[in-house]
Write a protein that holds these residues in place. Structure first.
Motif, mmCIF file in Angstrom:
data_model
loop_
_atom_site.group_PDB
_atom_site.id
_atom_site.type_symbol
_atom_site.label_atom_id
_atom_site.label_comp_id
_atom_site.label_asym_id
_atom_site.label_seq_id
_atom_site.Cartn_x
_atom_site.Cartn_y
_atom_site.Cartn_z
ATOM 1 N N ALA B 940 -6.742 -2.106 -4.698
ATOM 2 C CA ALA B 940 -5.571 -1.874 -3.840
ATOM 3 C C ALA B 940 -5.983 -1.172 -2.545
ATOM 4 C CB ALA B 940 -4.524 -1.047 -4.580
ATOM 5 N N ASP B 941 -6.957 -0.257 -2.639
ATOM 6 C CA ASP B 941 -7.417 0.439 -1.428
ATOM 7 C C ASP B 941 -8.174 -0.525 -0.511
ATOM 8 O OD1 ASP B 941 -6.306 2.594 -2.607
ATOM 9 O OD2 ASP B 941 -8.175 3.671 -3.003
ATOM 10 N N ARG B 944 -5.533 -2.650 1.184
ATOM 11 C CA ARG B 944 -4.748 -1.928 2.181
ATOM 12 C C ARG B 944 -5.553 -1.768 3.477
ATOM 13 N NH1 ARG B 944 -3.687 2.115 -0.751
ATOM 14 N NH2 ARG B 944 -1.828 1.203 -1.718
ATOM 15 N N LYS B 947 -6.249 -5.411 5.100
ATOM 16 C CA LYS B 947 -5.106 -6.177 5.582
ATOM 17 C C LYS B 947 -4.163 -5.385 6.479
ATOM 18 C CE LYS B 947 -3.780 -9.536 2.622
ATOM 19 N NZ LYS B 947 -3.251 -10.187 1.422
ATOM 20 N N GLY B 948 -4.353 -4.083 6.557
ATOM 21 C CA GLY B 948 -3.369 -3.264 7.259
ATOM 22 C C GLY B 948 -3.489 -3.247 8.775
ATOM 23 N N THR B 957 0.707 -6.473 3.988
ATOM 24 C CA THR B 957 0.463 -5.359 3.078
ATOM 25 C C THR B 957 1.656 -5.098 2.160
ATOM 26 O OG1 THR B 957 0.969 -4.031 5.020
ATOM 27 C CG2 THR B 957 -1.310 -4.103 4.352
ATOM 28 N N LEU B 960 0.118 -5.769 -2.624
ATOM 29 C CA LEU B 960 -1.317 -5.475 -2.697
ATOM 30 C C LEU B 960 -1.867 -5.740 -4.100
ATOM 31 C CD1 LEU B 960 -1.503 -2.274 -0.475
ATOM 32 C CD2 LEU B 960 -2.090 -4.612 0.129
#
Lengths: 263, 961
Positions: B940-941, B944, B947-948, B957, B960
């Motif tokens: 997930a990190d 993030r 894609k953020g 985002t 995720l």
């Protein structure tokens, strides 16, 4: 050798998916032919020789004013009656993406009253307000389309900026759902119809991605089976293996079978 | 002329996405808005229509009967004021294709073809008129092509155009001194140097007369840097060396020496041509459209795409375009307003405009945009780079062309207007603070549907053998197209026959206009009728402009009056050779010390979030990358279709699985340390990318596209020479011929006393033939438990890296390429792929091993573990160096457990190591040294961070998983 139904692949300025659509129909066993709208409008009697009419995707006349509007207007003014007669006497018609937008604006879809050509629904701007190209999964609910089975699932790319179905009123929305006019819905990972982005790329209510008409012989859908008709088109063939027949062929095969009379 | 006004809006209560989008744009421009914004589409219709006709037309065509409502204002009627209304309309003379479609629909309905126009309006409640106009000007409109007014309902259609100036103007240059000659060039916007003006002066002295305006304009177009590449073909003094024609002595030499048999036509035509299969060849061209995109990003980028498509249509006897590519360089999208110099648009606006321009040209043309890249650096603030490419397919027997005396000169496509006058000469000048205002005539607006019609007509004409030559109208318009085709022949043109968008154009304007969507063909007299019939069937205009002759002269008439007569030999060969100085001074760069403490996971996330690495999905999704049914390898890959792929794989012939892979390499940041490193890494990266797709390195051609600063400065030119030599040496080692290229020099922005030059950069595009697209691969790993192999050697090469960038440093130890090793790596990897021993492959570029492994994990939604002890290194000790070094010639591969022996056997002469595995036991990115875990980052990190950064509408985002 079985008889190959003749399929009219419409050309017009800005239609740009005619080659792959032609090829997909060829693979399905049809005998496709290109006919330019400029020719058709002067020779509407041509339609009598065909059993399938196809409006491919693209940006007819640049989608100026609204998607498919200028071409729909031109067809209505020049060959509207003949197109209606074509469907009434058993012809099959398919509109893909821009072709679907055009058929809706022409009034050939959904024509719930069985009457003359009148626009009943709109395909409005995606809620994102922009064009978007992504693969989506579709399912066929119970429907009145004569060549489309219920419960089919197919993964195909969508690529449009105006695909959100807007019926004229609540009564029509109800009719479309109740009487089997909804031919395709966008589904989520659990296979349920969805209004959520990105599984539903445009925000279409009820997840509606395609419609059929009162006769069940006209089909229109936003996503592109013509870009999922060869096994290597699929986005996951490297993982899943190459399919023997690509998922998008379901529609072309079914139309050709039905046109041949062995559907 | 007074007109009917029809204003269409979405019915109250229904969603109005255009109004919503305008609202966010206006808020972004600093306008406070409390309520909702509603959009209106306005149409102007000629007053000849009856009220009933307007009403019916508005109800059935201009508005949607389900979702829209409309109001009609009669000609001359006063419309009540509306607070908070802003109106945006095209400036006079700017192409308005919607208006043309409105007119067509009128005729289809049986109404007369009255003049038509369009505009947009927005209702923004509670806003101050002045602030609203200012915000709209900076976010919704572009002043260069549009006019913004508060509370106005336009009531007039553009008039029929003025009377043209048909006089023959001669320009006095004989007897002038240098200063006066320079003034003539400057005042006329000719971009000719004093030396060139003197050459022209001498030529006309010999003729005993002054040049006419049209003659001088023709020479300026033909001799522009844009058309002639004067710097690279000129003489360069580089230290003690004298280099004659760098293009020939370096770039073309590579191709000549390699003498690869798959090269069919190189450096001769509009595009390079290579063999594809027994019937067809591929051709490819990459162009830049930097200057127009800086001023009007939407129109500039769109017409860039249109232009490169025409290059392919104008290759040989015309090729069918099958794919677009696009590569951009911008200043960071989050640049503070205060750091944007006067005369520059904010980089985010440039980015959004350019992406929309590529989208709104490529998609309607029905050509998939399959590959691209974006690089961000503050030095692109005044000169964003917009590279656009196109690939076409052409039958082997349609590659040779030659116009013949007696052939008709026929133009096919759009009409000629005042758009784009002086584009070729404008692109050869430096931009400066006032460019936005003085150069507005150089900006064109695209009309893809007209180009599509021209394409369909030209390709049908080709298949019926109806013309003996074809070329596109690009920079310089008819003057370049006809001038080029007439080389070695002669031509006589009657400019009065060119179809015009509006009256009032002087003959010289018709001749050099860069109005878009025009092709020129040479048609033997007996074939003319059939070609015109095809154009009519395809609904595209064609006009006979004149005839090719054998006089060696270009004669320009308007009706019976001769406006110019030039010798073609002087036009094409008379240009004096440029002479320039070049020097190379290595800068003083140092590597900073590595931080004491290791935060490897945090460093990875910073790299993934760097805009040069971060996901470009927001851009990619707006392009149609599927049309034409050839897509076998997509720009995004993996089960969630969001992993960055190495390149695109296309099967261009329906029914065949033979295909090609296309990708590119670009790294301007290395150029700040050493342009030679930048050039080497560009070609290495481009080749790695096509090999990682499954391309054959032995059947691969490359293109070089230079964008540089002002090369009249010796240090800039020295950098260019150094980069060119490194590039060419490596191309020889890699056996990859250059088949086409282009240069855009003078990418410097002048803001008062300050100049901002772009870092010199070469975009290398690689095109590789793929025997069978069903044997290609992506960067997405497929099977948990499979091995992760790293091919190649990791060195201490953090200079210019993303790692140092995220820490605010440049560094010094920039990656260099060992060509002999690099060749073995490319060939060995391709062998292992062909053997089926690799199931996913990703090249290591910006962010090094750490980022490449994370990108593969993201693509496959699998966990990945890396053991740094296993990595083959050279002089590297620290974990940061192993993970983030950007050493070239490296690949990461997923190798199935049962294919290990095969994989290793195919890499017999290449260093490699098994450094880890993919897993579904967890979905983390895990780094160990031996048995010790050094860092762990959950999926997930990773998502993030990746894609953020470039998630401009917040959709990437949202999910995720």
């Amino acid at each position: 050798m079985t008889h190959a139904p003749r399929a009219l692949i419409l050309r017009a300025p800005g239609i740009n998916c005619e080659r792959e659509t032609f090829h997909a129909f060829e693979l399905a066993g049809a005998a496709p032919e290109y006919v330019h709208v400029k020719h058709l409008r002067h020779h509407p009697e041509l339609l009598e020789g065909f059993s399938i009419f196809v409006a491919p995707g693209g940006f007819a006349y640049g989608d100026d004013i609204a998607a498919g509007r200028v071409l729909a207007n031109e067809l209505r003014q020049t060959v509207g009656d003949q197109l209606l007669a074509f469907v009434e006497r058993g012809g099959l018609a398919l509109g893909i993406c821009n072709g679907f937008q055009m058929l809706v604006r022409l009034g050939l879809l959904p024509r719930t009253d069985g009457g003359s050509l009148a626009q009943q629904v709109a395909l409005s701007h995606n809620l994102s307000d922009h064009y978007e190209c992504r693969w989506v999964t579709l399912k066929t609910p119970a429907n009145r389309c004569v060549f489309l089975d219920e419960g089919l699932t197919l993964t195909v790319p969508a690529a449009h900026g105006e695909g959100r179905l807007t019926p004229k009123d609540a009564a029509l929305a109800e009719t479309l759902q109740r009487d089997g006019y909804t031919a395709f819905v966008y589904v989520d990972e659990d296979g349920a119809a969805t209004e959520s982005y990105p599984a539903n790329p445009n925000g279409s209510p009820g997840g509606v991605a395609g419609l059929t008409d009162v006769t069940g012989r006209v089909l229109g859908l936003m996503p592109h089976p013509d870009r999922a008709y060869l096994p290597f088109h699929a986005p996951d063939w490297r993982r899943a293996g190459l399919a023997e027949r690509a998922e998008g062929m379901v529609i072309f095969d079914a139309m050709v079978r039905t046109a041949r009379g062995d559907g | 002329m007074d007109a009917w006004r029809v204003e269409v809006s979405v019915r109250e209560g229904l969603p109005d996405p255009a109004g919503e989008a305008a609202r966010s744009a206006l808020i972004g421009a600093g306008l406070p808005i409390a309520g909702t914004v509603r959009s209106r589409r306005g149409f102007l219709l000629g007053r000849e229509l009856t009220a009933d006709a307007v009403e019916r037309f508005a109800a059935s065509v201009l508005s949607d009967p389900i979702t829209d409502e409309f109001v009609v204002h009669a000609p001359g009627a006063t419309v009540p004021a509306e607070a908070g209304r802003v109106t945006i309309r095209p400036r006079p003379g700017v192409t308005d294709q919607v208006a043309r479609s409105v007119q067509k629909a009128l005729v289809d309905q049986g109404f007369p073809a009255v003049p038509t126009g369009t505009y947009h309006a927005y209702l923004v409640p509670g806003s101050d008129a002045e602030a609203l106009v200012a915000a709209a000007e900076s976010s919704l409109a572009n002043e260069v092509v549009q006019h913004v007014e508060a509370d106005v309902v336009p009531d007039r259609l553009p008039g029929p155009g003025g009377e043209p100036d048909l006089a023959v103007h001669s320009v006095t240059i004989r007897g002038l001194d240098d200063a006066a000659l320079e003034k003539v060039s400057q005042d006329g916007g000719l971009a000719l140097t004093v030396r060139e003006m003197r050459t022209i002066q001498a030529h006309f002295d010999g003729l005993g007369r002054e040049p006419t305006q049209i003659e001088l304009e023709t020479l300026a177009q033909t001799w522009s840097e844009h058309c002639k590449h004067k710097t690279l073909t000129g003489t360069i003094r580089f230290g003690d060396e004298v280099i004659h024609n760098l293009l020939k002595s370096e770039i073309a030499r590579v191709t000549r020496e390699l003498d690869r048999d798959f090269c069919v036509s190189v450096f001769e035509d509009n595009a390079g041509v290579i063999e594809f299969d027994d019937e067809d060849c591929l051709c490819i061209k990459v162009e830049t459209h930097n200057h127009p995109s800086a001023i009007e990003p939407f129109g500039g980028a769109a017409t860039g795409v249109g232009g490169v498509i025409r290059d392919i249509l104008g290759t040989g006897l015309s090729a069918r375009p099958v794919a677009n590519t696009d590569v951009f360089c911008f200043a960071p999208a989050d640049t503070p307003d205060s750091e944007v110099p006067k005369g520059c648009l904010h980089p985010l606006r440039v980015l959004k405009g350019v992406v929309a321009g590529v989208r709104d040209y490529g998609n309607p043309m029905g050509i998939p945009t399959v590959h691209g890249a974006v690089h961000f650096d503050p030095d692109f603030i005044g000169n964003p780079l917009v590279y656009v490419g196109n690939i076409g397919i052409i039958p082997r027997d349609k590659i040779q062309k030659r116009a013949r005396p007696g052939d008709h000169i026929v133009s096919i496509g759009g009409r000629t207007g005042r758009d784009g006058i002086h584009g070729a000469t404008f692109s050869s000048l430096e931009l400066h603070t006032e460019s936005e205002t003085v150069s507005s005539g150089a900006v064109q607006i695209g009309d893809p549907i007209t180009e599509r019609k021209a394409m369909d007509a030209v390709l049908r004409g080709r298949d019926e053998n109806l013309f003996s030559a074809v070329t596109d109208c690009g920079a310089g318009g008819f003057s370049s197209a006809v001038g080029e085709m007439a080389e070695g022949l002669g031509a006589e043109v009657d400019l009065a026959t060119a179809p015009l968008k509006y009256a009032g154009l002087a003959p010289w304007e018709i001749w050099i206009s860069e109005a878009q969507e025009r092709m020129v063909v040479a048609v033997p007299p007996e074939k003319l009728e059939r070609l015109l019939a095809i154009c009519d069937e395809e609904d595209v205009e064609a006009a006979v402009l004149g005839t090719f002759t054998d006089t060696g002269k270009l004669v320009l008439r308007y009706g019976d009056v001769v406006h110019g007569e030039l010798e073609l030999e002087f036009m094409h060969e008379g240009l004096p050779v440029f002479e320039r100085e070049a020097i190379w001074n290595p800068g003083d760069h140092r590597d900073p010390d590595l931080p004491d403490e290791s935060h490897l996971g945090a460093a990875l996330l910073q790299c993934l979030a760097d805009p040069n690495v971060a996901s470009k999905e927001w851009i990619i999704r707006q392009y149609d990358h599927e049309v034409q049914g050839g897509s076998a390898g997509k720009p995004l890959c993996g089960p969630r279709r969001d992993g960055p792929n190495n390149g695109a794989v296309i099967a261009p012939k329906l029914g065949s699985t033979k295909g090609f892979a296309v990708s590119s390499g670009l790294n301007p940041r290395y150029s700040k340390i050493d342009p030679a490193a930048m050039a080497e890494c560009a070609i290495d990266e481009a080749l790695r990318n096509v090999v990682a797709c499954g391309g054959d390195p032995e059947h691969t051609a490359v293109l070089d596209n230079y964008c540089w600063g002002n090369c009249s400065k010796p240090e800039r030119l020295g950098e260019l020479v150094r980069a060119t030599r490194a590039l060419c040496e490596l191309a020889i080692t890699y056996r990859t011929p250059f088949i086409s290229g282009k240069d855009s020099l003078n990418n410097e922005f002048r803001d008062g006393d300050r100049t901002i030059a772009i870092p010199g950069c070469i975009l290398v595009t690689a095109l590789s033939v793929v025997p069978d697209v069903t044997r290609t691969l992506t960067s997405s790993p497929r099977t948990p438990g499979s091995h992760l192999y790293l091919i190649g050697v990791t060195r201490r090469e953090l200079g210019g890296s993303v790692y140092w960038k995220t820490k605010g440093h440049l560094g010094a130890s920039v990656p260099r390429v060992d060509g002999n090793l690099g060749k073995r790596v490319l060939d060995g990897t391709a062998r292992a792929i062909a053997a089926g021993a690799i199931t996913a492959c990703h090249d290591l570029s910006e962010g090094g091993l750490a980022v490449a492994a994370a990108e593969m994990a993201i693509a496959g939604r699998l966990g990945v573990t890396l053991d740094l002890l296993e990595v083959k290194t050279d002089g590297v000790s620290r974990a940061e160096e192993v993970l983030f070094s950007e050493s070239q010639s490296r690949f990461l591969c997923e190798v199935p457990v049962d294919r290990v022996a095969d994989f290793e056997a195919n890499l017999y002469d290449v260093p490699f190591a098994r450094i880890g595995a993919f897993t579904d036991a967890h979905r983390d990115w895990v780094v160990t040294r031996g048995g010790t875990e050094l860092a762990r980052v959950p999926m997930a990190d990773l998502l993030r961070a990746f894609k953020g950064t470039l998630d401009f509408d917040g959709t990437l985002t949202e999910d995720l998983r």
